[in-house]
Design a protein around this motif. Structure first.
Motif, mmCIF file in Angstrom:
data_model
loop_
_atom_site.group_PDB
_atom_site.id
_atom_site.type_symbol
_atom_site.label_atom_id
_atom_site.label_comp_id
_atom_site.label_asym_id
_atom_site.label_seq_id
_atom_site.Cartn_x
_atom_site.Cartn_y
_atom_site.Cartn_z
ATOM 1 N N GLY A 816 48.196 26.751 57.991
ATOM 2 C CA GLY A 816 49.209 26.111 58.232
ATOM 3 C C GLY A 816 50.595 26.542 57.414
ATOM 4 O O GLY A 816 50.763 27.819 57.471
ATOM 5 N N CYS A 880 50.194 22.413 49.933
ATOM 6 C CA CYS A 880 50.032 23.016 51.214
ATOM 7 C C CYS A 880 48.673 22.637 51.805
ATOM 8 O O CYS A 880 48.791 22.305 53.132
ATOM 9 C CB CYS A 880 50.165 24.521 51.202
ATOM 10 N N ASN A 884 49.012 20.406 55.246
ATOM 11 C CA ASN A 884 48.339 20.900 56.545
ATOM 12 C C ASN A 884 47.146 20.108 57.169
ATOM 13 O O ASN A 884 47.004 20.065 58.134
ATOM 14 C CB ASN A 884 47.696 22.439 56.166
ATOM 15 N N ASN A 888 47.612 18.435 60.640
ATOM 16 C CA ASN A 888 46.496 19.100 61.391
ATOM 17 C C ASN A 888 45.553 17.936 61.894
ATOM 18 O O ASN A 888 44.266 18.129 61.816
ATOM 19 C CB ASN A 888 45.677 20.115 60.730
ATOM 20 N N ASP A 971 56.731 27.486 59.670
ATOM 21 C CA ASP A 971 56.269 26.502 59.188
ATOM 22 C C ASP A 971 56.844 24.997 59.620
ATOM 23 O O ASP A 971 56.196 23.975 59.758
ATOM 24 C CB ASP A 971 56.587 26.362 57.658
#
Length: 1485
Positions: A816, A880, A884, A888, A971
């Motif tokens: 991601g 991150c 993500n 996700n 992104d």
């Protein structure tokens, strides 16, 4: 012969003691307590009064330790007695513990509370006159039953005497079921009444059979006891059926037999869970009811109640008149003196919980009882005798097939108590005839559970049952554990080769002390199943599979060497083996949070703080060492055979392999439990924290060098920067570089840099003066260690990405943002990630123990360190990974049961207990993200850069800074798609054909706040979202979610967040340009609208304002400002939307609303501004709205000449009209009936209240009545936030607005405008002045003519009046010349083609009002975020429960309504003379 018949423990102990000289005695019984040496006290005799008293502390400690051997009240499932109340109730009881309820002259207010409780219960049970109810408090339902029976007996005696019949031969009798509780039989025995017990049967559901009971009724029957909730099985006995049979009996014989309802438990369940059930005073034959306040009345033990239908059913000669306590007092009780504090506690519950609170508790208890019943039945081992989980007979199979069966509706089940009675199935008893059911009771007791096994009532005593009472503290998690333990015990008993069958040959005994005074020494009795006896069994019987219970855990909780030692033994050495159990004993987080309570840690902090410090040092040191240990992490069993081998090795006594993963998790869990209790210490920050967690220790140079070589954590050893040659990180400083690192300014990706190393050579160090070297503090090392654990292969990451022996690999968890590679599936590690993140969240939660007033001056050292001192590599990897994983949420690589086909079935969430690991991880990631992105305390506050608006830097808050630096469209697309997917999942749960068939998204609140932070911090992301085709979809999802939660008081804080988000979005031009496009989002049908996005926004905002009855008045300014910002872009508004805007105008222009608060005129200002925006920018595109304005021209004209006198006259006219209507209604009925109707409307059933709300909402849609919608009863409004009460968010205006700030107007236009300087009538009569001062304003505000003039002349009415003057005559001409549909079409065509460019002023440049942050708004949002986290953490672990949180208030009562003046000022600035929004913060500390 049993050994216990030959040996007496007391004699053995006495003979084994040290004696002076040769004197021996076997007749003295002394207790040598553990603290005798410390306090210098002599042994204390057991059975006689000591000649010399002991020190108070010693006496307390002695008794305290002896009582520690009692069972845990929370696990006592045998008792109906409630065992917990809020701390405020505890405080009230302690404050009044010395009061005597009988002394009415000394404690009159206590007697008033007692009377109120009687009235409340009488009203709850539908007594004919609740205010004239007669009743009394008792010590419990047993005494209440005696009093109820005595009253019936005395009335029977009076009737017999009046008829000239004997009261002795044959004597009175009372009828009851054989299942009656012993208190009912006590009445009969104590007061010479024959007890006629009606046999029970399976056919009668183990309760009283009314038809069979009639065989026992005759002219000497004083009454029938009918039990609302059998203690055996929880069944309600049929009160109504029994009454109908007695009615027939009276009609046939002339003998009237009353009913007393024993509602010991059901009296507090039935009225709330099944209010339609008729069992109480609605049945005329019911003359009295008793109940226990200390059962499902939710009070501590010691209070019961009995209430009579009316005074005629309580004979006067049973009431005693007292004269010797200082006044004339009356008493009807078996006791005289009794404590008052139980009654006070009961009254506390009444006002604290209310009807809805009791109902919620009752429904939850029944829900968990049904859960337990179904689980036991589905096991195939048990038959459940109770019926609360079975559908009611009124629900036929045909009906179920036609309309479905709502499993959550308690009305669909057989009514009863939350009691589960069960027994072995016949099939199980045939297969295992040697297994006795009573063994289950004993084995469960070894696990801590108290579940009684006993015989049913007479005539069915051959049936043994096990019974569980599901009280408030028995949660679904406890039910889960209980079922697991029951199944484990029974399966162990069923295996003939297991040692538990030796129990059949065991005999136990009661202690000699228990029989002292009535058994000879050496005598014995049969087994009592005591836990004390059973704890010795493992010494005799091997238990390789732990079938006999988690005894080490039980010992840790109850024995002196367990958790109690932490507070009772001073200065425990770090090398003491005592600490080992904290690392190896527990198997789950629930074990830690169950066996270690905050009170345990709190007590140790006060009595032995050095031990808590040692515990933290030992646990953290162990954690650091474990992470660097080569055996960590322990690989999971690779096959079933290896798992079986490990079990066999542990069962045979062979040394098993060390499980370092379990030890690391236990270290993390213990810190999660201990640190909140440390944080709540009053000082800011506490000296304890500074000494233990933040103190740096000076070290020798070689140690410092080793520390430098070991990295920041000193725990993980070596680490690799990357998992592959392709760099992960792509977040860069696009337009600037950090001051402390190189900036390449390019577009290429780069790996993060490690923290700077020592640059000087050893020789240079020798020639310069060396500064003092210190080791990092425990807190610093702990943060570094946690980051290492988050990226540890085999613990939180797949082992396949481990490079050589470097197990710490700083790779982003999922593909991601910042990563183009996916490390691979890691489902098996998700729970470990959650555990580490939970500890990180606990460390960051230091912030919630800071008062709001000092949030900026006393920031959390933990959060400051985390956002400012972490290396760039750690910040980016953590940021991150969290983003993500959170976005996700439905990542295909994270498949779990919820993502499978079975997981998508309707109602699957009802079958699956708790959250799956993936959901828990996503929730935790969102929570950590929200906390980090919100943090702005102390030096982390945003700073102004080059004269621009303030923003974050890498030195203030690195996480906010790097979020702001995201710029790659890929992104943005990833984040937007993930958030939209979450919102779509939430909408799907609301839009299903089957109500409640899909579980709502549990992290919806956190996802919304994360989106807000992204939109706020990253301008490019905001532009990307608004320019995408999903901009209106997101807006629609947010508004729909707001509509869904607006009626839930605990979600009103989120409603405020949504309103500010919509205000912020509406200030963007890209947002406005999309308002004319149709909505593509799939919305719940109930919120769908016809038209474009602008129509949807208008109608949803109207719904938020008009259907909440003022409870969300603090949201009105932001929502109406959003309409004002959006108005210039409205096109083709529908008829409905136009009507809604006019309804808002009428509501805000109503005099009773305008004059009630200083800030209300601003709402009217914003609505008028919205009209101006449409008329100046898109008049021809909105004929429906223009036509609605023309239709309401009279209201606008009246507003142009509005004065205080006119407004007050209108208010007086409305009041007089209401009074006339009330007088007319009163004339049609009696005063009492009128009062009864008013009370019924105010305190009616939930269904009636819902009907009234729907009626009010329908009335609010009527344009002719809309003026009364909002200001109807402003005094009733309450501002209720979430379950915690964060501070209100104020905002300030970006641009100032004044009456003279409008566009330049032509001379022609000036001639058609209203005269702005006209003199306004200020004449007021004396009565109007008194009206203005007495009731119009709210919270002491008194409107004046000067105040009215200050805002009335500044209302933006000029443009509207110009349009009316130009178009109204033309429309009236068309109406007079045409008729019907042709006239309407002609008018719409006229307005669609109208051109007023020469009349109206030139449209000014658009200057929308944005949401502006201030100190108070930052504090508000911080408290809201932590309040949500606090609530989420309450289950299943209760991380912060019962700690002294200071940032927000844990709410136990509704808050007082906030004045809308403050809210308006905060949103639009200081136009009303309050320019500093921080004032509102100061008032709410």
């Amino acid at each position: 012969m049993a050994l216990s018949k030959h040996l007496n423990p007391d004699q053995l102990i006495q003979a084994a003691k040290d004696h002076k000289g040769h004197v021996h005695s076997s007749t003295q019984h002394h207790a040598d307590h553990a603290y005798g040496g410390r306090y210098g006290t002599d042994p204390i005799p057991k059975y006689r009064l000591p000649s010399k008293g002991a020190d108070a502390e010693a006496a307390y400690q002695l008794i305290h330790d002896e009582l520690a051997l009692d069972g845990s009240p929370a696990l006592n499932l045998a008792s109906f007695v409630h065992t917990w109340m809020p701390k405020q109730a505890d405080q009230l009881m302690m404050e009044n513990i010395s009061k005597n309820l009988i002394d009415q002259d000394e404690y009159p207010m206590t007697q008033v509370l007692h009377t109120r409780c009687i009235s409340i219960l009488a009203d709850l049970w539908h007594a004919p006159s609740a205010h004239q109810a007669i009743g009394t408090a008792t010590t419990g339902s047993s005494e209440a039953i005696q009093l109820g029976g005595l009253a019936m007996k005395r009335i029977w005696q009076e009737k017999r005497k009046a008829a000239g019949k004997s009261i002795h031969e044959p004597g009175p009798n009372i009828v009851m079921g054989a299942n009656a509780q012993v208190a009912l039989e006590k009445f009969a025995r104590y007061f010479d009444v024959e007890a006629r017990l009606v046999p029970i049967s399976v056919e009668s559901n183990y309760r009283l059979d009314p038809k069979r009971a009639m065989q026992y009724v005759d002219e000497n029957t004083i009454g029938v006891y009918v039990i609302l909730g059998s203690t055996y099985t929880g069944h309600y006995e049929p009160v109504k059926e029994m009454a109908e049979l007695l009615d027939e009996y009276e009609a046939r014989t002339g003998h009237s037999v009353p009913i007393h309802v024993d509602g010991a438990s059901g009296g507090f369940i039935a009225p709330f869970a099944t209010p339609k059930l008729e069992w109480d005073f609605r049945i005329p034959r019911v003359v009295s009811i008793n109940t226990s306040g200390h059962k499902f009345g939710l009070s501590y033990v010691g209070v019961g109640w009995v209430v009579w239908r009316s005074k005629q059913f309580l004979p006067k000669d049973l009431i005693f008149e007292l004269h010797y306590l200082g006044s004339v007092e009356y008493s009807f009780s078996l006791n005289f003196s009794r404590p008052a504090h139980p009654v006070i506690a009961q009254y506390f519950n009444f006002i604290h919980l209310g009807f809805e609170g009791y109902r919620n508790v009752a429904l939850q208890d029944l829900k968990n009882a049904r859960l337990l019943s179904r689980a036991l039945e589905k096991s195939g081992l048990f038959d459940v005798l109770s019926d609360i989980h079975r559908p009611a007979e009124t629900i036929t199979m045909a009906a179920k097939a036609a309309i479905g069966f709502d499993e959550a509706n308690v009305e669909n089940y057989v009514p009863g108590l939350p009691v589960v009675s069960f027994k072995f199935t016949d099939d199980f008893k045939q297969k295992h005839p040697d297994v006795q059911q009573k063994w289950v009771q004993v084995l469960l007791r070894a696990k801590g559970w108290i579940v009684p096994n006993y015989e049913l009532a007479p005539d069915m005593q051959d049936i043994e049952i096990l019974r569980v009472v599901v009280r408030e503290n028995v949660t679904a998690v406890m039910v889960d554990r209980l079922v697991a333990d029951i199944i484990e015990v029974v399966e162990g008993l069923a295996k003939e080769d297991t040692p538990v069958h030796a129990l059949n040959a065991l005999q136990s005994r009661k202690t000699v002390e228990g029989h002292h005074g009535r058994l000879d020494p050496g005598s014995s009795s049969k087994s009592s199943g005591t836990f004390k006896m059973f704890t010795k069994l493992p010494q005799k019987i091997p238990d390789p599979f732990n079938l006999l219970g988690d005894q080490p855990k039980l010992a840790f909780r109850s024995q002196p060497g367990g958790i109690a030692k932490l507070a009772t033994t001073r200065n425990i050495s770090e090398k003491d083996s005592y600490w080992e159990q904290y690392v190896v004993l527990f198997d789950s987080a629930s074990d830690v949070f169950t066996l270690i309570t905050h009170n345990d840690v709190r007590r140790a902090l006060y009595e032995a703080p050095e031990n808590v410090a040692t515990l933290i040092r030992v646990i953290t040191s162990r954690l650091f060492n474990l992470v660097s240990d080569h055996t960590f992490p322990t690989p999971p069993p690779s096959s079933v055979s290896s798992l079986a081998s490990s079990i066999i090795r542990s069962g045979t006594g062979a040394s098993g392999e060390r499980n370092t993963t379990k030890e690391v998790l236990n270290c993390i869990r213990v810190l999660q439990r201990v640190l909140p209790a440390v944080f709540e210490i009053e000082s800011e920050p506490s000296r304890f924290e500074q000494e233990v967690l933040w103190k740096r220790v000076e070290v020798r140079p070689q140690d410092a060098a080793g520390q430098a070589r070991g990295g920041a954590s000193g725990a993980a050893g070596g680490a690799v920067e990357q998992a592959s040659a392709e760099p992960q990180f792509v977040i860069e400083d696009e337009d600037e570089s950090d001051d402390d690192e190189e900036g390449d300014g390019g577009a290429r990706a780069r790996a993060p840099k490690s923290p700077p190393r020592q640059q000087t050579s050893p020789k240079a160090q020798e020639t310069t003066q060396k500064p003092k070297e210190t080791m990092p503090s425990i807190a610093e090392r702990l943060f570094s260690c946690l980051i290492d654990l988050l990226f540890c292969c085999g613990f939180t990451l797949p082992t396949k990405i481990q490079v050589d022996h470097y197990k710490i690999n700083y790779v982003i968890w999922e593909k991601g943002v910042g990563s183009t590679t996916d490390p691979g599936p890691s489902q098996q590690y998700e729970s470990n990630k959650t555990e580490v993140l939970r500890l990180l969240l606990v460390l960051l939660s230091r912030q919630i123990y800071t008062p709001p007033a000092t949030l900026f001056t006393s920031p959390s050292s933990y959060t400051l360190h985390f956002v400012q001192n972490l290396p760039r590599r750690d910040v980016l990897t953590v940021l991150c990974s969290l983003m993500n994983t959170a976005v996700n949420a439905t990542h295909p690589g994270s498949a779990n049961v919820m993502g499978t086909v079975a997981g998508r079935l309707p109602y699957n969430h009802l079958l699956m207990k708790g959250e799956d690991p993936r959901t828990s991880l996503v929730s935790m990631c969102f929570q950590v993200l929200c906390v980090l992105l919100d943090f702005q305390s102390g030096t982390a506050r945003d700073v102004a850069v080059e004269g621009q608006t303030s923003g974050p830097t890498a030195k203030t808050n690195a996480f906010r800074y790097f979020i702001a630096k995201l710029h790659r469209p890929a992104d943005f697309e990833f984040l937007l798609n993930g958030i939209v997917t979450i919102f779509e999942d939430e909408m799907s749960s609301l839009n299903g054909l089957l109500p409640g068939s899909r579980k709502p998204v549990p992290y919806m609140v956190e996802a919304i706040i994360f989106l807000w932070k992204m939109l706020e911090l990253n301008k490019k992301f905001r532009a990307f979202v608004l320019e995408s085709d999903k901009a209106m979809d997101i807006t629609a999802y947010l508004l729909c979610y707001g509509l869904e939660i607006k009626d839930k008081p605990e979600q009103h804080g989120m409603c405020r967040v949504l309103s500010y988000m919509i205000q912020g979005l509406s200030a963007e031009r890209s947002f406005g340009m999309k308002l004319s496009s149709p909505l593509k989002a799939h919305l719940p049908q109930k919120w769908a609208t016809v038209g474009n996005a602008g129509d949807f926004i208008v109608q949803t905002i109207y719904s938020m304002v008009a259907t909440t009855s003022g409870s969300l008045n603090s949201l009105y300014p932001a929502l109406v400002i959003a309409l004002s910002n959006s108005a210039p872009y409205f096109k083709n508004l529908s008829v409905t939307s136009s009507a809604r805007l006019l309804q808002l105008f009428n509501a805000f222009a109503n005099p009773s609303f305008l004059l009630s608060d200083e800030g209300h005129p601003r709402l009217l200002f914003f609505v008028l501004e919205a009209f101006n925006g449409v008329l100046l920018h898109s008049l021809q595109d909105n004929p429906n709205l223009v036509y609605a304005i023309l239709h309401a021209h009279k209201q606008f004209e009246d507003l142009g000449t509005f004065t205080l006198a006119r407004g007050l006259r209108e208010i007086r006219r409305i009041q007089q009209l209401k009074e006339e209507r009330a007088a007319q209604a009163q004339g049609r009925g009696s005063v009492d009936k009128g009062k009864r109707r008013a009370r019924d409307e105010e305190e009616g059933a939930p269904g009636d209240e819902k009907a009234r709300l729907l009626q009010r909402e329908a009335e609010s849609l009527d344009l002719s009545r809309s003026a009364d919608t909002l200001p109807d009863a402003p005094g009733r409004h309450t501002d209720v936030d979430a379950q915690t009460r964060p501070l209100m968010s104020p905002t300030s205006a970006e641009t100032s607005i004044s009456a003279g700030g409008g566009p330049a107007i032509s001379e022609k236009a000036r001639g058609k405008m209203r005269a702005a300087g006209r003199s306004l009538s200020g004449d007021m009569t004396g009565s109007l002045e008194r009206l203005a001062a007495s009731g119009v304003g709210r919270n002491g505000f008194v409107p004046t003519q000067e105040w009215v003039s200050s805002w009335q002349q500044g209302l933006p009415l000029d443009v509207i009046m110009l349009v009316i003057s130009e178009l109204l005559p033309k429309v009236q001409n068309l109406q007079s010349s045409l008729s019907g549909a042709s006239a309407s079409n002609a008018i719409i065509d006229l307005l669609r083609n109208a051109n007023l460019d020469q009349v109206l002023p030139k449209p000014p440049p658009l200057s929308p009002r944005r949401f502006m942050w201030s100190d108070a708004s930052i504090v508000w949002l911080t408290s809201l975020i932590w309040g949500e986290i606090y609530v989420r953490g309450m289950t299943p672990l209760g991380i912060w429960n019962n700690t002294a949180v200071r940032l927000f208030y844990v709410k136990h009562a509704q808050a007082q309504q906030r004045q809308i003046t403050e809210t308006v000022t905060n949103v639009v600035g200081g136009l009303l003379g309050r320019t500093e929004s921080s004032q509102s913060l100061g008032r709410r500390q």
